[in-house]
Design a protein around this motif. Structure first.
Motif, PDB file in Angstrom:
ATOM      1  N   ILE A  54       0.730  -1.771  10.791  1.00  0.00           N
ATOM      2  CA  ILE A  54       0.823  -2.762   9.716  1.00  0.00           C
ATOM      3  C   ILE A  54       0.200  -2.150   8.471  1.00  0.00           C
ATOM      4  O   ILE A  54      -0.988  -1.812   8.449  1.00  0.00           O
ATOM      5  N   HIS A  55       1.028  -1.967   7.455  1.00  0.00           N
ATOM      6  CA  HIS A  55       0.556  -1.414   6.182  1.00  0.00           C
ATOM      7  C   HIS A  55       0.277  -2.579   5.243  1.00  0.00           C
ATOM      8  O   HIS A  55       1.198  -3.253   4.794  1.00  0.00           O
ATOM      9  N   THR A  56      -0.986  -2.831   4.947  1.00  0.00           N
ATOM     10  CA  THR A  56      -1.358  -3.981   4.114  1.00  0.00           C
ATOM     11  C   THR A  56      -1.284  -3.674   2.618  1.00  0.00           C
ATOM     12  O   THR A  56      -1.496  -4.554   1.797  1.00  0.00           O
ATOM     13  N   GLY A  57      -0.989  -2.424   2.288  1.00  0.00           N
ATOM     14  CA  GLY A  57      -1.007  -2.002   0.888  1.00  0.00           C
ATOM     15  C   GLY A  57      -2.212  -1.154   0.573  1.00  0.00           C
ATOM     16  O   GLY A  57      -2.130  -0.184  -0.178  1.00  0.00           O
ATOM     17  N   THR A  58      -3.345  -1.505   1.179  1.00  0.00           N
ATOM     18  CA  THR A  58      -4.573  -0.736   0.931  1.00  0.00           C
ATOM     19  C   THR A  58      -5.201  -0.218   2.219  1.00  0.00           C
ATOM     20  O   THR A  58      -6.075   0.649   2.172  1.00  0.00           O
ATOM     21  N   THR A  59      -4.778  -0.749   3.382  1.00  0.00           N
ATOM     22  CA  THR A  59      -5.302  -0.299   4.674  1.00  0.00           C
ATOM     23  C   THR A  59      -4.161  -0.244   5.690  1.00  0.00           C
ATOM     24  O   THR A  59      -3.056  -0.736   5.428  1.00  0.00           O
ATOM     25  N   LEU A  60      -4.447   0.334   6.848  1.00  0.00           N
ATOM     26  CA  LEU A  60      -3.511   0.348   7.971  1.00  0.00           C
ATOM     27  C   LEU A  60      -4.155  -0.347   9.156  1.00  0.00           C
ATOM     28  O   LEU A  60      -5.358  -0.187   9.399  1.00  0.00           O
ATOM     29  N   ILE A  61      -3.352  -1.124   9.891  1.00  0.00           N
ATOM     30  CA  ILE A  61      -3.817  -1.738  11.128  1.00  0.00           C
ATOM     31  C   ILE A  61      -3.048  -1.076  12.266  1.00  0.00           C
ATOM     32  O   ILE A  61      -1.839  -1.238  12.402  1.00  0.00           O
ATOM     33  N   GLU A 107      -4.462  10.088  11.781  1.00  0.00           N
ATOM     34  CA  GLU A 107      -3.268  10.928  11.749  1.00  0.00           C
ATOM     35  C   GLU A 107      -2.037  10.077  12.055  1.00  0.00           C
ATOM     36  O   GLU A 107      -1.973   9.380  13.066  1.00  0.00           O
ATOM     37  N   THR A 108      -1.050  10.123  11.170  1.00  0.00           N
ATOM     38  CA  THR A 108       0.190   9.374  11.343  1.00  0.00           C
ATOM     39  C   THR A 108       1.376  10.277  11.038  1.00  0.00           C
ATOM     40  O   THR A 108       1.227  11.321  10.403  1.00  0.00           O
ATOM     41  N   ASN A 109       2.552   9.855  11.499  1.00  0.00           N
ATOM     42  CA  ASN A 109       3.761  10.647  11.261  1.00  0.00           C
ATOM     43  C   ASN A 109       4.262  10.509   9.831  1.00  0.00           C
ATOM     44  O   ASN A 109       5.015  11.360   9.356  1.00  0.00           O
ATOM     45  N   TYR A 110       3.870   9.422   9.178  1.00  0.00           N
ATOM     46  CA  TYR A 110       4.394   9.135   7.843  1.00  0.00           C
ATOM     47  C   TYR A 110       3.251   8.970   6.848  1.00  0.00           C
ATOM     48  O   TYR A 110       2.097   8.767   7.225  1.00  0.00           O
ATOM     49  N   ILE A 111       3.619   9.044   5.582  1.00  0.00           N
ATOM     50  CA  ILE A 111       2.657   8.830   4.501  1.00  0.00           C
ATOM     51  C   ILE A 111       2.806   7.395   4.014  1.00  0.00           C
ATOM     52  O   ILE A 111       3.913   6.937   3.696  1.00  0.00           O
ATOM     53  N   TYR A 112       1.705   6.670   3.964  1.00  0.00           N
ATOM     54  CA  TYR A 112       1.723   5.268   3.531  1.00  0.00           C
ATOM     55  C   TYR A 112       1.127   5.178   2.132  1.00  0.00           C
ATOM     56  O   TYR A 112      -0.033   5.523   1.916  1.00  0.00           O
ATOM     57  N   GLU A 113       1.952   4.706   1.210  1.00  0.00           N
ATOM     58  CA  GLU A 113       1.555   4.697  -0.199  1.00  0.00           C
ATOM     59  C   GLU A 113       0.645   3.512  -0.516  1.00  0.00           C
ATOM     60  O   GLU A 113       0.785   2.432   0.064  1.00  0.00           O
ATOM     61  N   LEU A 114      -0.247   3.738  -1.446  1.00  0.00           N
ATOM     62  CA  LEU A 114      -1.095   2.662  -1.937  1.00  0.00           C
ATOM     63  C   LEU A 114      -0.232   1.646  -2.687  1.00  0.00           C
ATOM     64  O   LEU A 114       0.639   2.017  -3.474  1.00  0.00           O
ATOM     65  N   GLY A 115      -0.437   0.384  -2.415  1.00  0.00           N
ATOM     66  CA  GLY A 115       0.353  -0.662  -3.069  1.00  0.00           C
ATOM     67  C   GLY A 115      -0.439  -1.951  -3.192  1.00  0.00           C
ATOM     68  O   GLY A 115      -1.643  -1.998  -2.883  1.00  0.00           O
ATOM     69  N   GLN A 116       0.236  -2.982  -3.625  1.00  0.00           N
ATOM     70  CA  GLN A 116      -0.421  -4.283  -3.779  1.00  0.00           C
ATOM     71  C   GLN A 116      -0.890  -4.792  -2.419  1.00  0.00           C
ATOM     72  O   GLN A 116      -0.165  -4.749  -1.434  1.00  0.00           O
ATOM     73  N   ASN A 117      -2.119  -5.283  -2.370  1.00  0.00           N
ATOM     74  CA  ASN A 117      -2.702  -5.767  -1.120  1.00  0.00           C
ATOM     75  C   ASN A 117      -1.999  -7.042  -0.667  1.00  0.00           C
ATOM     76  O   ASN A 117      -1.878  -8.006  -1.429  1.00  0.00           O
ATOM     77  N   LEU A 118      -1.548  -7.062   0.588  1.00  0.00           N
ATOM     78  CA  LEU A 118      -0.860  -8.231   1.136  1.00  0.00           C
ATOM     79  C   LEU A 118      -1.820  -9.310   1.597  1.00  0.00           C
ATOM     80  O   LEU A 118      -1.385 -10.364   2.068  1.00  0.00           O
ATOM     81  N   ASP A 119      -3.108  -9.083   1.480  1.00  0.00           N
ATOM     82  CA  ASP A 119      -4.124 -10.067   1.868  1.00  0.00           C
ATOM     83  C   ASP A 119      -3.992 -10.441   3.347  1.00  0.00           C
ATOM     84  O   ASP A 119      -3.911 -11.620   3.710  1.00  0.00           O
ATOM     85  N   ILE A 120      -3.937  -9.425   4.196  1.00  0.00           N
ATOM     86  CA  ILE A 120      -3.902  -9.625   5.646  1.00  0.00           C
ATOM     87  C   ILE A 120      -5.284  -9.323   6.204  1.00  0.00           C
ATOM     88  O   ILE A 120      -5.876  -8.290   5.897  1.00  0.00           O
TER      89      ILE A 120
END
Length: 354
Positions: A11-18, A30-43
């Protein structure tokens, strides 16, 4: 949104990963993909609801006066799996309809939007397919489309374009959606969200729409007092904190929910002899089960629920059971013809055939 990263659900929240129920910063694992910084989904998954607490949502929705006996349960199940829309094997879409005074807008605004607003984009009737696609970009978010009417020919065409976008988002491994650009280079995108529509008149025209959309039709509550009591319970229960903790419950149980979806999909397909209906209902039934249960649904329980839910769907006159050629024939037979002879007036083609 939710993404498959190898054999893990992220789960990519925009600022963190779950990942594996643990929240980490971007790039810390370590992940297979790059997750970009984005607007926080407030999760926030730190304080999930218990099954008993989460059941309050089902109680509110099943108390409402629906055309189908299990519509409230299916809608609750849809809200349960909506946070996972990016990794669902099939993304079911819903359409809430009903006449004036039935509570259609009340349900859409105060329950559906309240529960998943932070993981969705919300649009109004004049929104275009291009606008929705560009707003979603590559995010795995849901689309909440209110006032999805088609009053004019132009609006009907706009809605059909939106419906095309909706159809492309249904399958998890669907083909890339390509659009031309002024530069001469095609721009591709994948839409990975569930769509929720609300209108007085549903704009479903193609047989493929009926296979992808579950119609929930509201009827008036039996009394004003009953509605006011329900509204009080809704105000007390469905708060911002409740919605956040409800999402946390589903996100932390993602692995079991995905396994339950597979079991429920097969159960519905076997009960209905219709794989498309299995895809459409399987996820919502699994979501409904996991509102109160943590463990994977037993096969026997899934088969029992499937028989009940399929019978309810088949009893509703939503057009889902009619083939394209049957609907074409009904359209032709309902056309009106002016008659000038022994009888003077207007009759339908069906009446003339009789």
């Amino acid at each position: 949104g939710a993404w498959m990263d190898g054999d893990k659900v992220v789960i990519h929240t925009g600022t963190t990963l779950i990942i594996d129920s643990q929240e980490t910063g971007l790039g810390e694992r370590e992940t297979n993909y790059i997750y970009e910084l984005g607007q926080n989904l407030d999760i926030d998954v730190s304080n999930p609801l218990t099954g008993k607490e989460a059941s309050a949502l089902s109680q509110i929705l099943t108390t409402m006066n629906w055309e189908g006996a299990n519509d409230g349960a299916l809608l609750a199940g849809w809200l349960a799996i909506a946070p996972l829309c990016g990794v669902l094997p099939w993304r079911p879409h819903i359409w809430i309809t009903g006449g004036t005074g039935t509570g259609k807008s009340w349900t859409f605004d105060n329950i559906v939007r309240k529960m998943i607003d932070n993981i969705s984009i919300a649009v109004q009737g004049n929104s275009s397919e291009a606008g929705i696609r560009q707003k979603l970009r590559k995010d795995a978010l849901n689309c909440l489309f209110d006032e999805a009417e088609g009053e004019t020919e132009y609006r009907q065409q706009q809605m059909q374009n939106v419906m095309g976008l909706m159809r492309s988002s249904s399958a998890s491994n669907g083909a890339q959606l390509l659009k031309g650009s002024a530069s001469g280079q095609a721009k591709g995108s994948y839409v990975r969200g569930c769509f929720a529509f609300a209108s007085i008149v549903p704009q479903m025209e193609h047989g493929s729409d009926f296979r992808r959309i579950t119609l929930f039709e509201l009827k008036r509550m039996k009394s004003q007092a009953a509605f006011l009591a329900l509204d009080r319970k809704r105000i007390e229960t469905i708060t911002d904190e409740f919605a956040k903790r409800f999402q946390a419950r589903m996100i932390l149980n993602m692995a079991n929910i995905l396994r339950s979806i597979e079991i429920c999909t097969n159960a519905v397909a076997n009960a209905s002899k219709n794989r498309a209906l299995g895809d459409q209902l399987g996820g919502m039934i699994a979501g409904y089960w996991h509102i109160t249960k943590d463990e994977v649904i037993p096969v026997e329980e899934a088969e029992t629920m499937a028989v009940e839910f399929v019978a309810d769907q088949m009893s509703k006159s939503t057009g889902q059971r009619e083939s394209d050629e049957q609907r074409c024939l009904q359209h032709l037979l309902s056309a009106e013809v002016k008659v000038d002879g022994e009888y003077f007036g207007t009759l339908t083609v069906g009446e003339l055939v009789d």
